[in-house]
Design an enzyme around this catalytic site. Structure first.
Site, short mmCIF file in Angstrom:
data_model
loop_
_atom_site.label_atom_id
_atom_site.label_comp_id
_atom_site.label_asym_id
_atom_site.label_seq_id
_atom_site.Cartn_x
_atom_site.Cartn_y
_atom_site.Cartn_z
N SER A 23 49.66 42.90 59.54
CA SER A 23 50.11 42.07 58.43
C SER A 23 51.54 42.45 58.07
O SER A 23 52.01 43.55 58.38
CB SER A 23 49.20 42.25 57.22
N LYS A 93 44.77 53.00 48.83
CA LYS A 93 43.55 52.49 48.19
C LYS A 93 42.57 51.92 49.22
O LYS A 93 41.41 51.68 48.89
CB LYS A 93 43.89 51.44 47.12
N ASP A 94 43.02 51.70 50.46
CA ASP A 94 42.13 51.22 51.52
C ASP A 94 41.47 52.35 52.30
O ASP A 94 40.61 52.11 53.14
CB ASP A 94 42.90 50.34 52.51
N ARG A 141 36.84 45.43 40.51
CA ARG A 141 37.43 46.13 39.37
C ARG A 141 38.21 45.16 38.48
O ARG A 141 38.01 45.10 37.26
CB ARG A 141 38.35 47.24 39.88
N ARG A 142 39.07 44.37 39.10
CA ARG A 142 39.83 43.38 38.33
C ARG A 142 38.90 42.32 37.74
O ARG A 142 39.07 41.89 36.60
CB ARG A 142 40.88 42.71 39.23
N ARG A 159 40.59 36.38 49.60
CA ARG A 159 40.74 37.28 50.74
C ARG A 159 41.99 36.89 51.54
O ARG A 159 42.59 35.85 51.33
CB ARG A 159 39.51 37.21 51.64
N ARG A 165 47.30 34.98 50.69
CA ARG A 165 46.91 34.80 49.29
C ARG A 165 47.95 34.00 48.52
O ARG A 165 47.61 33.11 47.72
CB ARG A 165 46.70 36.17 48.63
N CYS A 252 34.60 49.35 47.55
CA CYS A 252 34.88 48.02 47.01
C CYS A 252 33.62 47.36 46.45
O CYS A 252 33.68 46.27 45.90
CB CYS A 252 35.52 47.14 48.08
#
Length: 321
Positions: A23, A93-94, A141-142, A159, A165, A252
């Site tokens: 990406s 965070k991944d 979380r959000r 996703r 996105r 997650c």
């Protein structure tokens, strides 16, 4: 042994290969590490091995339904194991909270803005969104915070990589989306941010905004070469955050937040565990003197115990009690 004596006794690398997702954001991260390594070791040939992971391929289901964030790192770890790459660069965070046997989180680099960002073409803030407006997010979380504060909004899964996105937003599929500010800033898209969401109540995920570099445990020399890229304030902060998440079965599949800030030897941390609908929440804050990773992890452990004492385990069905 200090870093200067280490570098004096360790021969500089001649060639290093970085494994990365393909990406645009992941490649930016890999190229950033590549540039840092070339500056440290001018004679080193630093290459990037771009790869597509299962997490990139499965876009029609929520991460929590298909195996979690580890889907973004498994192929990169395979490239380390079979010798195609020497190090892998991840958004921290991944990275799973428990490293697989034989792998090390060898380096944590300086953190970008850790906040969440509100992105919309038509509205200036979450408060401005009308009833029924669709807000996209990839994070439970959000989602938990949004459902608690704005029950009149429709929260839908979002996703894909950052560009995907943003394209969905621009096509009108969502009235707004919530993203990590760090990725937008790194790709020069800060102008798309309409509002930065405050750490209270929009506490980030453990490690958000930080880059982690993974290596094989059996190659300590690579870890030594990476040592100058470590950022101590970020390392201490994310060590505390990841300890909270580790103790609470963080993945997650769990609406879990943890954010720490280390400054001049003192650390503050805020963490919560919530139900996805936002109707139940356990919240804990911590503050302590921190001068090592062990100190940081001890503070994270204390915060995790505080959350568990409040009943956080009841919000995490799969936690090991």
């Amino acid at each position: 042994m200090n870093s200067s004596s280490t570098s004096a006794t360790l021969e500089a690398p001649k060639r290093l290969v970085i494994a990365s997702r393909e990406s645009r954001l992941a490649m930016w991260q890999a190229e950033h590490v590549q540039a840092c390594l070339k500056k440290l070791y001018p004679g080193c040939d630093v290459q990037i091995l771009g790869m597509t992971t299962r997490g990139d391929q499965i876009l029609d289901r929520a991460l929590s339904k298909v195996g979690g964030k580890g889907l973004f790192v498994k192929e990169l770890e395979t490239a380390l194991e079979d010798g195609r790459a020497d190090l892998a660069v991840h958004s921290l965070k991944d990275v799973p909270m428990v490293m697989p046997e034989g792998f090390d989180l060898a380096c944590v680099m300086a953190r970008e803005d850790a906040r969440d960002a509100f992105v919309s073409n038509d509205y200036a803030s979450l408060e401005d969104l009308p009833k029924g407006a669709i807000v996209g997010t990839s994070s439970l979380r959000r989602e938990s915070v949004l459902r608690a504060k704005f029950p009149h909004l429709e929260i839908q899964a979002l996703r894909g990589n950052l560009d995907t996105r943003m394209s969905k937003l621009d096509r009108g599929e969502y009235q707004a989306i919530i993203l990590a500010a760090a990725g937008l800033k790194r790709l020069g898209l800060a102008s798309r941010i309409r509002a930065y969401l405050p750490y209270d109540p929009y506490t980030p995920a453990a490690g958000q905004g930080a880059l982690g570099i993974e290596t094989l445990s059996k190659h300590p020399n690579i870890k030594q070469w990476l040592a100058p890229l470590n950022d101590l304030p970020t390392l201490y902060a994310v060590s505390a955050e990841r300890m909270v998440s580790r103790q609470l079965g963080g993945s997650c599949e769990v609406p879990l937040a943890a954010y720490a800030l280390w400054d001049q030897g003192q650390m503050q941390i805020r963490s919560f565990v919530a139900s996805v609908d936002g109707k139940a929440i356990c919240l804990a804050n911590g503050n302590a003197k921190v001068q090592s990773v062990d100190d940081a992890e001890a503070l994270g452990l204390a915060v995790a115990k505080d959350l568990l004492a409040q009943g956080a385990a009841d919000l995490i069905p799969k936690i090991t009690k």
